[in-house]
Design an enzyme around this catalytic site. Structure first.
Site, PDB file in Angstrom:
ATOM      1  N   ASP A  28     -21.212  24.941  24.083  1.00 20.96           N
ATOM      2  CA  ASP A  28     -19.840  25.258  23.714  1.00 20.96           C
ATOM      3  C   ASP A  28     -19.062  25.541  24.985  1.00 20.96           C
ATOM      4  O   ASP A  28     -19.515  25.208  26.070  1.00 20.96           O
ATOM      5  CB  ASP A  28     -19.782  26.429  22.727  1.00 20.96           C
ATOM      6  CG  ASP A  28     -20.471  27.676  23.280  1.00 20.96           C
ATOM      7  OD1 ASP A  28     -20.703  27.725  24.501  1.00 20.96           O
ATOM      8  OD2 ASP A  28     -20.765  28.570  22.500  1.00 20.96           O
TER       9      ASP A  28
ATOM     10  N   ASP B 269     -17.260  39.535  27.060  1.00 23.65           N
ATOM     11  CA  ASP B 269     -16.131  39.256  26.163  1.00 23.65           C
ATOM     12  C   ASP B 269     -14.850  39.975  26.588  1.00 23.65           C
ATOM     13  O   ASP B 269     -13.765  39.616  26.139  1.00 23.65           O
ATOM     14  CB  ASP B 269     -16.488  39.673  24.733  1.00 23.65           C
ATOM     15  CG  ASP B 269     -17.571  38.790  24.151  1.00 23.65           C
ATOM     16  OD1 ASP B 269     -17.432  37.566  24.255  1.00 23.65           O
ATOM     17  OD2 ASP B 269     -18.555  39.326  23.632  1.00 23.65           O
TER      18      ASP B 269
ATOM     19  N   ARG C 166     -22.356  29.273  15.961  1.00 25.36           N
ATOM     20  CA  ARG C 166     -23.665  29.475  16.576  1.00 25.36           C
ATOM     21  C   ARG C 166     -24.442  30.630  15.957  1.00 25.36           C
ATOM     22  O   ARG C 166     -25.669  30.634  15.951  1.00 25.36           O
ATOM     23  CB  ARG C 166     -23.491  29.805  18.059  1.00 25.36           C
ATOM     24  CG  ARG C 166     -22.969  28.716  18.908  1.00 25.36           C
ATOM     25  CD  ARG C 166     -22.956  29.198  20.340  1.00 25.36           C
ATOM     26  NE  ARG C 166     -24.257  29.755  20.681  1.00 25.36           N
ATOM     27  CZ  ARG C 166     -25.270  29.060  21.126  1.00 25.36           C
ATOM     28  NH1 ARG C 166     -25.144  27.769  21.321  1.00 25.36           N
ATOM     29  NH2 ARG C 166     -26.417  29.645  21.399  1.00 25.36           N
TER      30      ARG C 166
ATOM     31  N   LYS D  34     -16.998  41.856  14.358  1.00 26.32           N
ATOM     32  CA  LYS D  34     -17.453  40.514  13.995  1.00 26.32           C
ATOM     33  C   LYS D  34     -18.941  40.336  14.289  1.00 26.32           C
ATOM     34  O   LYS D  34     -19.708  39.885  13.428  1.00 26.32           O
ATOM     35  CB  LYS D  34     -16.652  39.472  14.803  1.00 26.32           C
ATOM     36  CG  LYS D  34     -17.226  38.069  14.741  1.00 26.32           C
ATOM     37  CD  LYS D  34     -16.381  37.081  15.509  1.00 26.32           C
ATOM     38  CE  LYS D  34     -16.686  37.023  16.991  1.00 26.32           C
ATOM     39  NZ  LYS D  34     -17.911  36.289  17.338  1.00 26.32           N
TER      40      LYS D  34
HETATM   41  N1  EPU Z   1     -29.821  33.316  26.878  1.00 27.21           N
HETATM   42  C1  EPU Z   1     -30.880  32.504  27.191  1.00 27.21           C
HETATM   43  N2  EPU Z   1     -31.807  32.217  26.221  1.00 27.21           N
HETATM   44  C2  EPU Z   1     -31.715  32.721  24.971  1.00 27.21           C
HETATM   45  C3  EPU Z   1     -30.633  33.557  24.648  1.00 27.21           C
HETATM   46  C4  EPU Z   1     -29.691  33.834  25.627  1.00 27.21           C
HETATM   47  O1  EPU Z   1     -30.995  32.026  28.313  1.00 27.21           O
HETATM   48  O2  EPU Z   1     -32.608  32.441  24.148  1.00 27.21           O
HETATM   49  C5  EPU Z   1     -28.800  33.624  27.904  1.00 27.21           C
HETATM   50  C6  EPU Z   1     -27.452  33.031  27.519  1.00 27.21           C
HETATM   51  O3  EPU Z   1     -27.335  31.676  27.904  1.00 27.21           O
HETATM   52  C7  EPU Z   1     -26.508  33.935  28.274  1.00 27.21           C
HETATM   53  C8  EPU Z   1     -27.190  35.302  28.212  1.00 27.21           C
HETATM   54  O4  EPU Z   1     -28.566  35.015  27.919  1.00 27.21           O
HETATM   55  O5  EPU Z   1     -26.401  33.546  29.609  1.00 27.21           O
HETATM   56  C9  EPU Z   1     -26.610  36.250  27.189  1.00 27.21           C
HETATM   57  O6  EPU Z   1     -26.714  35.730  25.874  1.00 27.21           O
HETATM   58  P1  EPU Z   1     -26.944  36.640  24.588  1.00 27.21           P
HETATM   59  O7  EPU Z   1     -28.118  36.081  23.850  1.00 27.21           O
HETATM   60  O8  EPU Z   1     -26.977  38.081  24.971  1.00 27.21           O
HETATM   61  O9  EPU Z   1     -25.605  36.357  23.767  1.00 27.21           O
HETATM   62  P2  EPU Z   1     -25.458  35.843  22.281  1.00 27.21           P
HETATM   63  O10 EPU Z   1     -26.342  36.651  21.390  1.00 27.21           O
HETATM   64  O11 EPU Z   1     -25.551  34.369  22.233  1.00 27.21           O
HETATM   65  C10 EPU Z   1     -23.569  37.569  21.710  1.00 27.21           C
HETATM   66  C11 EPU Z   1     -22.183  37.513  21.143  1.00 27.21           C
HETATM   67  C12 EPU Z   1     -21.221  36.945  22.166  1.00 27.21           C
HETATM   68  C13 EPU Z   1     -21.288  37.767  23.453  1.00 27.21           C
HETATM   69  C14 EPU Z   1     -22.741  37.849  23.945  1.00 27.21           C
HETATM   70  C15 EPU Z   1     -22.930  38.732  25.152  1.00 27.21           C
HETATM   71  C16 EPU Z   1     -22.575  37.130  18.794  1.00 27.21           C
HETATM   72  C17 EPU Z   1     -22.386  36.227  17.634  1.00 27.21           C
HETATM   73  N3  EPU Z   1     -22.159  36.677  19.962  1.00 27.21           N
HETATM   74  O12 EPU Z   1     -23.951  36.213  21.971  1.00 27.21           O
HETATM   75  O13 EPU Z   1     -19.916  37.082  21.601  1.00 27.21           O
HETATM   76  O14 EPU Z   1     -20.479  37.171  24.420  1.00 27.21           O
HETATM   77  O15 EPU Z   1     -23.587  38.366  22.887  1.00 27.21           O
HETATM   78  O16 EPU Z   1     -22.562  40.031  24.877  1.00 27.21           O
HETATM   79  O17 EPU Z   1     -23.057  38.244  18.646  1.00 27.21           O
HETATM   80  C18 EPU Z   1     -17.812  36.320  20.780  1.00 27.21           C
HETATM   81  O18 EPU Z   1     -17.750  37.330  20.095  1.00 27.21           O
HETATM   82  O19 EPU Z   1     -16.880  35.501  20.819  1.00 27.21           O
HETATM   83  C19 EPU Z   1     -19.022  36.036  21.551  1.00 27.21           C
HETATM   84  C20 EPU Z   1     -19.188  34.901  22.161  1.00 27.21           C
END
Ligand code: EPU
Length: 418
Positions: A117, A305, A93, A22
């Site tokens: 969320d 996850d 998101r 995904k």
């Molecule tokens: N963070 C910040 N600022 C930012 C971006 C992130 O502070 O600008 C923080 C977040 O709040 C969090 C941490 O950094 O504490 C990690 O966030 P990250 O950006 O790595 O995650 P994401 O890109 O928002 C993706 C997956 C998530 C998965 C995370 C961590 C997608 C669509 N989502 O989210 O997957 O948990 O990486 O591996 O790629 C899911 O599949 O259900 C899901 C939530």
């Protein structure tokens, strides 16, 4: 609203195939916007998050056609409207992955700011500050982020934290920037390597995707390409967890050991036996699971996850386990549901102590998000009586035919929505 019924099951047996990832498919779909013409993606899972991303793309003027069998064609040849409205972004998101491609292709991006969320507030400050290094400017007005960049120029982006989304956003924008971009402290997830591979097929010059430093040499234009999405490691983990809790011997087809080595080690510590096969992982669980200590970390650590899937196993292990969630502060709501099933859990900040019980007790519970919902189903496999997982439509966001595939390996699971 969906509802699933789960009854005690096992031992499980047979073969089950994991679908496309995904979290890779969604970003690859966003990437298609960079190249006028028709790109083709293969192994795209038929899940609601993909449908929603297709809706967002259509709102921008992109034609998206699911061809069946995991094939998706995306024609970004027409005029693109660089605007993703709140109604669509709010549903998913991952729409923020469009900010980079829209800036690169149109010079502007107007994307509703995603709200919080069940993981707590999830900022995108690192995405935006990375793009600012490349020359973009941002303004937040009336809940929408308005980004502008007359031209993007490569630069050195040092991420404060190896964020998956921020790494991808900067990579996407940098492909069409002038000069070279270096992303340091980049996230290393397999989905990032997959995005890098697709961008290169489109004519981009990306090296190091999947390592801590990603280098992108900007090119003048990209062309449409064809690409097969990598298998979903979280889905693979879900089936492995199901075998762990219910017992049995199953081959999880398509699962890649190299994408989930740390987790496989943890399952091994719990007493499961897992070995790579030609196309997947052979998984066996026979005895009561052993307690472990586990902490989530960015890749290659144990992914956040995975924890809602592993937690039910800790809840029935023979002793006391310790778990720490290091990524998302608010990601523990599901523990209350697990406690309603008789799990003995103590939470202290982002640490959890789990005192294993022999059996859980079936109860009505709620799925708060995709993985929490899958965790509830896993828990129900070793819960006396019946477990009803409410709001199970969350599972459709990330799992194609979850019930059908679980049933095919012998789980007593039924979807009750009519
Ligand atoms: N963070 C910040 N600022 C930012 C971006 C992130 O502070 O600008 C923080 C977040 O709040 C969090 C941490 O950094 O504490 C990690 O966030 P990250 O950006 O790595 O995650 P994401 O890109 O928002 C993706 C997956 C998530 C998965 C995370 C961590 C997608 C669509 N989502 O989210 O997957 O948990 O990486 O591996 O790629 C899911 O599949 O259900 C899901 C939530």
């Amino acid at each position: 609203m969906g509802r699933m019924r789960v009854r005690p099951s096992g031992p499980l047996g047979g073969r089950v195939r994991v679908g496309g990832a995904k979290n890779s498919a969604l970003k690859l779909m966003a990437a298609t916007v960079l190249a006028p013409g028709t790109s083709t993606l293969w192994n795209v899972p038929a899940i609601s998050d993909v449908e929603w991303m297709a809706d967002v793309l259509r709102a921008l003027g992109v034609e998206v056609t699911p061809e069946g069998g995991g094939k998706l064609t995306v024609n970004a040849g027409g005029d693109i409207t660089p605007e993703a409205p709140y109604e669509l972004v709010e549903r998913m998101r991952a729409s923020t992955a469009l900010i980079g491609p829209l800036l690169a292709r149109c010079g502007e991006a107007h994307v509703a700011m995603p709200g919080g969320d069940d993981f707590g507030s999830r900022p995108i400050d690192l995405h935006l500050s990375g793009l600012e290094v490349l020359g973009a400017t941002f303004e937040l007005a009336h809940g929408t982020i308005h980004g502008r960049a007359e031209r993007l120029v490569g630069g050195r982006v040092v991420l404060e934290y190896p964020s998956v989304g921020a790494t991808e956003t900067v990579m996407l924008a940098a492909t069409l920037a002038e000069g070279v971009t270096a992303i340091e402290n980049a996230a290393r997830e397999p989905e990032i390597a997959d995005l890098g591979a697709f961008l290169n097929r489109m004519g981009a010059k990306v090296t190091g995707a999947g390592s801590p430093t990603v280098r992108v040499e900007g090119v003048a234009e990209l062309r449409p390409a064809s690409h097969e999405v990598i298998p979903d490691r979280i889905e693979a983990a879900t089936f492995i967890a199901a075998v762990g809790i219910a017992g049995g011997e199953v081959v999880v087809e398509g699962a890649r050991h190299e994408h989930m080595a740390q987790l496989v080690r943890k399952f091994g510590e719990m007493g499961m036996r897992i070995s790579p096969e030609r196309d997947g992982l052979w998984v066996m669980a026979r005895d009561r699971l052993q307690p472990i200590s586990v902490a989530t970390l960015p890749y290659p650590g144990v992914a956040t996850d995975y924890l809602p899937l592993v937690m039910p196993l800790l809840a029935v292990a023979d002793g006391t386990s310790f778990a720490t969630e290091n990524l998302f502060g608010g990601r523990f709501r599901y523990l209350g549901e697990l406690a309603r099933m008789g799990a003995r859990i103590e939470v202290e900040g982002h640490h959890v102590v789990v005192e294993g019980v022999e059996w859980l007790s079936g109860a009505p519970v709620r799925a708060f998000d995709i993985r929490a919902g899958a965790g509830m189903v896993v828990a129900g496999l070793r819960a006396e009586g019946e477990t009803f997982v409410h709001d199970s439509e969350h599972l459709d966001r990330g799992y194609e035919d979850f019930v059908g595939r679980l049933v095919s390996i012998g789980a007593d699971v039924e979807s009750l929505d009519d």
